[in-house]
Motif scaffolding. Structure first.
Motif, PDB file in Angstrom:
ATOM      1  N   GLU A 116       0.832  -1.207   0.000  1.00 47.44           N
ATOM      2  CA  GLU A 116       0.000   0.000   0.000  1.00 47.44           C
ATOM      3  C   GLU A 116       0.868   1.259   0.000  1.00 47.44           C
ATOM      4  O   GLU A 116       0.601   2.218  -0.731  1.00 47.44           O
ATOM      5  CB  GLU A 116      -0.923   0.001   1.218  1.00 47.44           C
ATOM      6  N   GLN A 117       1.925   1.227   0.813  1.00 44.94           N
ATOM      7  CA  GLN A 117       2.823   2.380   0.868  1.00 44.94           C
ATOM      8  C   GLN A 117       3.592   2.531  -0.443  1.00 44.94           C
ATOM      9  O   GLN A 117       3.813   3.638  -0.924  1.00 44.94           O
ATOM     10  CB  GLN A 117       3.788   2.221   2.037  1.00 44.94           C
ATOM     11  N   ARG A 118       4.010   1.392  -1.016  1.00 46.24           N
ATOM     12  CA  ARG A 118       4.730   1.429  -2.286  1.00 46.24           C
ATOM     13  C   ARG A 118       3.868   2.063  -3.383  1.00 46.24           C
ATOM     14  O   ARG A 118       4.326   2.898  -4.152  1.00 46.24           O
ATOM     15  CB  ARG A 118       5.151   0.021  -2.708  1.00 46.24           C
ATOM     16  N   ALA A 119       2.606   1.646  -3.442  1.00 44.68           N
ATOM     17  CA  ALA A 119       1.700   2.187  -4.454  1.00 44.68           C
ATOM     18  C   ALA A 119       1.532   3.696  -4.284  1.00 44.68           C
ATOM     19  O   ALA A 119       1.494   4.456  -5.259  1.00 44.68           O
ATOM     20  CB  ALA A 119       0.349   1.485  -4.369  1.00 44.68           C
ATOM     21  N   MET A 120       1.435   4.120  -3.023  1.00 44.42           N
ATOM     22  CA  MET A 120       1.278   5.541  -2.741  1.00 44.42           C
ATOM     23  C   MET A 120       2.479   6.346  -3.253  1.00 44.42           C
ATOM     24  O   MET A 120       2.332   7.348  -3.957  1.00 44.42           O
ATOM     25  CB  MET A 120       1.098   5.763  -1.247  1.00 44.42           C
ATOM     26  N   TYR A 121       3.695   5.903  -2.902  1.00 49.23           N
ATOM     27  CA  TYR A 121       4.883   6.647  -3.295  1.00 49.23           C
ATOM     28  C   TYR A 121       5.116   6.604  -4.803  1.00 49.23           C
ATOM     29  O   TYR A 121       5.561   7.583  -5.410  1.00 49.23           O
ATOM     30  CB  TYR A 121       6.108   6.121  -2.552  1.00 49.23           C
ATOM     31  N   GLU A 122       4.839   5.476  -5.421  1.00 46.09           N
ATOM     32  CA  GLU A 122       5.023   5.375  -6.862  1.00 46.09           C
ATOM     33  C   GLU A 122       4.080   6.326  -7.591  1.00 46.09           C
ATOM     34  O   GLU A 122       4.460   6.992  -8.552  1.00 46.09           O
ATOM     35  CB  GLU A 122       4.809   3.934  -7.326  1.00 46.09           C
ATOM     36  N   LEU A 124       2.721   9.014  -6.243  1.00 44.01           N
ATOM     37  CA  LEU A 124       3.117  10.369  -5.885  1.00 44.01           C
ATOM     38  C   LEU A 124       4.260  10.837  -6.771  1.00 44.01           C
ATOM     39  O   LEU A 124       4.240  11.948  -7.311  1.00 44.01           O
ATOM     40  CB  LEU A 124       3.530  10.427  -4.413  1.00 44.01           C
ATOM     41  N   TYR A 125       5.279   9.978  -6.946  1.00 42.47           N
ATOM     42  CA  TYR A 125       6.406  10.383  -7.779  1.00 42.47           C
ATOM     43  C   TYR A 125       5.985  10.504  -9.234  1.00 42.47           C
ATOM     44  O   TYR A 125       6.475  11.383  -9.965  1.00 42.47           O
ATOM     45  CB  TYR A 125       7.570   9.391  -7.664  1.00 42.47           C
ATOM     46  N   ALA A 126       5.058   9.654  -9.684  1.00 41.87           N
ATOM     47  CA  ALA A 126       4.538   9.775 -11.049  1.00 41.87           C
ATOM     48  C   ALA A 126       3.841  11.120 -11.242  1.00 41.87           C
ATOM     49  O   ALA A 126       3.949  11.746 -12.300  1.00 41.87           O
ATOM     50  CB  ALA A 126       3.576   8.630 -11.346  1.00 41.87           C
ATOM     51  N   ALA A 127       3.133  11.565 -10.193  1.00 41.74           N
ATOM     52  CA  ALA A 127       2.463  12.868 -10.261  1.00 41.74           C
ATOM     53  C   ALA A 127       3.495  13.986 -10.356  1.00 41.74           C
ATOM     54  O   ALA A 127       3.345  14.932 -11.145  1.00 41.74           O
ATOM     55  CB  ALA A 127       1.581  13.074  -9.036  1.00 41.74           C
ATOM     56  N   ILE A 128       4.564  13.884  -9.575  1.00 44.62           N
ATOM     57  CA  ILE A 128       5.642  14.884  -9.627  1.00 44.62           C
ATOM     58  C   ILE A 128       6.271  14.899 -11.019  1.00 44.62           C
ATOM     59  O   ILE A 128       6.512  15.953 -11.606  1.00 44.62           O
ATOM     60  CB  ILE A 128       6.709  14.585  -8.559  1.00 44.62           C
ATOM     61  N   ASP A 129       6.508  13.703 -11.552  1.00 42.23           N
ATOM     62  CA  ASP A 129       7.155  13.577 -12.853  1.00 42.23           C
ATOM     63  C   ASP A 129       6.276  14.082 -13.988  1.00 42.23           C
ATOM     64  O   ASP A 129       6.768  14.440 -15.056  1.00 42.23           O
ATOM     65  CB  ASP A 129       7.534  12.115 -13.099  1.00 42.23           C
ATOM     66  N   ASP A 197       3.662  17.090   2.576  1.00 41.90           N
ATOM     67  CA  ASP A 197       4.943  17.764   2.336  1.00 41.90           C
ATOM     68  C   ASP A 197       6.111  16.824   2.613  1.00 41.90           C
ATOM     69  O   ASP A 197       7.074  16.754   1.835  1.00 41.90           O
ATOM     70  CB  ASP A 197       5.069  18.999   3.233  1.00 41.90           C
ATOM     71  N   ALA A 198       6.025  16.115   3.718  1.00 41.17           N
ATOM     72  CA  ALA A 198       7.090  15.183   4.100  1.00 41.17           C
ATOM     73  C   ALA A 198       7.212  14.055   3.080  1.00 41.17           C
ATOM     74  O   ALA A 198       8.317  13.600   2.770  1.00 41.17           O
ATOM     75  CB  ALA A 198       6.814  14.620   5.489  1.00 41.17           C
ATOM     76  N   MET A 199       6.064  13.597   2.562  1.00 37.48           N
ATOM     77  CA  MET A 199       6.095  12.525   1.565  1.00 37.48           C
ATOM     78  C   MET A 199       6.739  12.980   0.266  1.00 37.48           C
ATOM     79  O   MET A 199       7.497  12.227  -0.363  1.00 37.48           O
ATOM     80  CB  MET A 199       4.676  12.026   1.299  1.00 37.48           C
ATOM     81  N   ILE A 200       6.453  14.210  -0.163  1.00 38.20           N
ATOM     82  CA  ILE A 200       7.058  14.728  -1.390  1.00 38.20           C
ATOM     83  C   ILE A 200       8.576  14.787  -1.238  1.00 38.20           C
ATOM     84  O   ILE A 200       9.331  14.348  -2.117  1.00 38.20           O
ATOM     85  CB  ILE A 200       6.504  16.130  -1.715  1.00 38.20           C
ATOM     86  N   GLN A 201       9.027  15.305  -0.114  1.00 38.67           N
ATOM     87  CA  GLN A 201      10.463  15.395   0.132  1.00 38.67           C
ATOM     88  C   GLN A 201      11.092  14.006   0.179  1.00 38.67           C
ATOM     89  O   GLN A 201      12.144  13.767  -0.422  1.00 38.67           O
ATOM     90  CB  GLN A 201      10.717  16.141   1.445  1.00 38.67           C
ATOM     91  N   HIS A 202      10.439  13.088   0.874  1.00 41.77           N
ATOM     92  CA  HIS A 202      10.978  11.728   0.991  1.00 41.77           C
ATOM     93  C   HIS A 202      11.026  11.034  -0.364  1.00 41.77           C
ATOM     94  O   HIS A 202      11.999  10.322  -0.670  1.00 41.77           O
ATOM     95  CB  HIS A 202      10.136  10.905   1.958  1.00 41.77           C
ATOM     96  N   ALA A 203       9.999  11.227  -1.190  1.00 45.10           N
ATOM     97  CA  ALA A 203       9.955  10.584  -2.506  1.00 45.10           C
ATOM     98  C   ALA A 203      11.137  11.026  -3.364  1.00 45.10           C
ATOM     99  O   ALA A 203      11.764  10.215  -4.050  1.00 45.10           O
ATOM    100  CB  ALA A 203       8.640  10.914  -3.205  1.00 45.10           C
ATOM    101  N   MET A 204      11.467  12.313  -3.310  1.00 47.93           N
ATOM    102  CA  MET A 204      12.597  12.824  -4.092  1.00 47.93           C
ATOM    103  C   MET A 204      13.920  12.297  -3.562  1.00 47.93           C
ATOM    104  O   MET A 204      14.811  11.912  -4.341  1.00 47.93           O
ATOM    105  CB  MET A 204      12.592  14.354  -4.071  1.00 47.93           C
TER     106      MET A 204
END
Length: 437
Positions: A116-122, A124-129, A197-204
């Protein structure tokens, strides 16, 4: 490394201490490569971007007036280089190849996370990209590099309000993703904004944790910098045409959206097709080069509109010589005064066999319609050098034009002020602001 330590090393570099550059490199190499990787999406290109940034830093360190601003200055160079290289790659490769290569360059890094966490971060990073280049860059500078709104405005040569707008829009994309994946409403997302905010920073940080500079990069940087210094000493020459921006300013002073103006040796055609600063990226795609720009100068001149066009060199009979050079123009205003900056990817005056020079000049111009017959006084003033005649306007008008010209890389720049009474020092400062952009 503290700001004070960095500033001390910068002063040593400016004094010729090469060991100081080694320390700067050691402090910035990792962040530089990782920032570039987040922007361009692949490691090899990120290494090229970082290397070019350090080479520029080494060659232009004397231009940095405030050593305490080194970090913002350095990343401004890196961002410009990253944007330029990414755009160049997009032109050379089909979109599907870019995506495929990007995926190989920055492989998945969230596989060890719970599903579940993996899907969230993937996602999230796809959204950033998926963000536009300038929104994504703003997000990277804010979360990954920890720059303030004011610093990001300086780095991207934008107004602080523009930076805030880009940041808000970028976070909104991530916010919509958050709501979809947490099945929560708008109110709940706002309560968890700090967590987002913390998740965005962590994803990068997670996405680039295994990205490091090539061990040979420092050696390559010094070798390339030395090579460019030798070439510069060999090929030092005077360059930019003084009248190019004057032709453009006629277009922006007229009521039409198109103007064709020519002087002896050059013809310019310009269309006003940029109505906001945000449209400059599309204009750069149209002309095929990246122009260094600022949204507002420190003395108050602010961007109004812009245009694209072309310029030809001409022979003594008025016939165009060779292929046209792409031309980009920006118009700025302050208290009713107009200033225009142009950039083009070649020198039409050289094609016409005319000698041109860089720097400052001030001349009285008389703009006249096609077919205008010069008076005896016009001819006398023109022969004496007091007056410069230009054809192509709808009516006769005279104006004192101050011009400041320079070359940056492969582009020829001219800044022209129409009856602004700026003087050489003020225009040199404005040109420096553009060169630092």
């Amino acid at each position: 490394m503290t700001i004070e330590e960095t500033a001390a090393l910068v002063r040593q570099m400016q004094a010729g201490n090469t060991d100081a550059f080694d320390e700067i490199f050691a402090a910035y190499e990792q962040k530089a490569v990782r920032t570039a990787a987040l922007i361009c999406g692949e490691v090899p290109l990120a290494e090229d971007i970082a290397q070019e940034t350090f080479v520029t830093c080494l060659l232009q360190i004397e231009k940095l007036q405030n050593p305490y601003c080194f970090s913002a200055w350095f990343f401004k160079i890196l961002i410009r280089c990253a944007w330029k290289q990414t755009k160049k790659k997009q032109k050379l490769m089909p979109a599907e190849e870019i995506l495929a290569e990007g995926a190989q360059g920055l492989p998945p890094v969230f596989d060890s996370y719970p599903s579940e966490q993996r899907a969230m971060y993937e996602k999230l990073y796809a959204a950033i990209d998926s963000l536009g280049q300038k929104q994504r860059t703003t997000l990277i500078l804010y979360y990954f590099n920890d720059f303030s709104i004011k610093e990001i405005a300086q780095i991207t040569s934008s107004l602080e309000a523009t930076v805030k707008s880009r940041l808000f829009a970028a976070k909104a994309v991530c916010g919509r993703l958050w709501r979809r994946n947490t099945h929560s409403g708008r109110g709940n997302w706002f309560m968890k904004r700090d967590e987002l905010d913390a998740m965005i920073q962590h994803a990068m940080e997670k996405q680039t944790e295994h990205v490091d500079a090539n061990p040979m990069m420092l050696e390559r940087i010094k070798r390339e910098a030395a090579s460019r210094e030798r070439k510069e000493r060999i090929s030092m020459k005077l360059f930019t045409p003084k009248r190019i921006a004057v032709a453009a300013i006629v277009c922006f002073a007229s009521v039409t959206c198109y103007a064709a103006v020519h002087f002896s040796g050059v013809e310019s055609r310009t269309t006003i097709d940029v109505t906001s600063y945000a449209q400059l990226e599309k204009a750069e795609e149209k002309v095929g080069f990246d122009m260094k720009t600022v949204e507002a100068f420190t003395n108050g001149f602010t961007f109004v509109n812009g245009g694209t066009g072309e310029m030809y060199g001409q022979d003594e009979n008025g016939n165009n010589i060779g292929d046209p050079y792409a031309l980009m123009t920006l118009s700025y205003e302050k208290e009713g005064k107009t200033l225009v900056v142009t950039a083009q990817d070649g020198d039409p005056y050289a094609d016409a066999g005319q000698e041109v020079s860089e720097g400052y000049s001030s001349h009285l111009y008389k703009f006249v319609p096609e077919g205008y017959e010069l008076t005896a006084e016009d001819k006398e003033r023109e022969m004496s050098g007091e007056l410069i005649i230009s054809y192509g306007t709808d009516e006769v008008m005279e104006s004192v034009m101050e011009v400041y010209s320079w070359k940056d890389g492969d582009l020829f720049y001219s800044m022209t002020a129409d009856n602004c009474d700026l003087g050489e020092e003020a225009m040199a400062q404005m040109a420096q602001e553009m060169q630092n952009a």
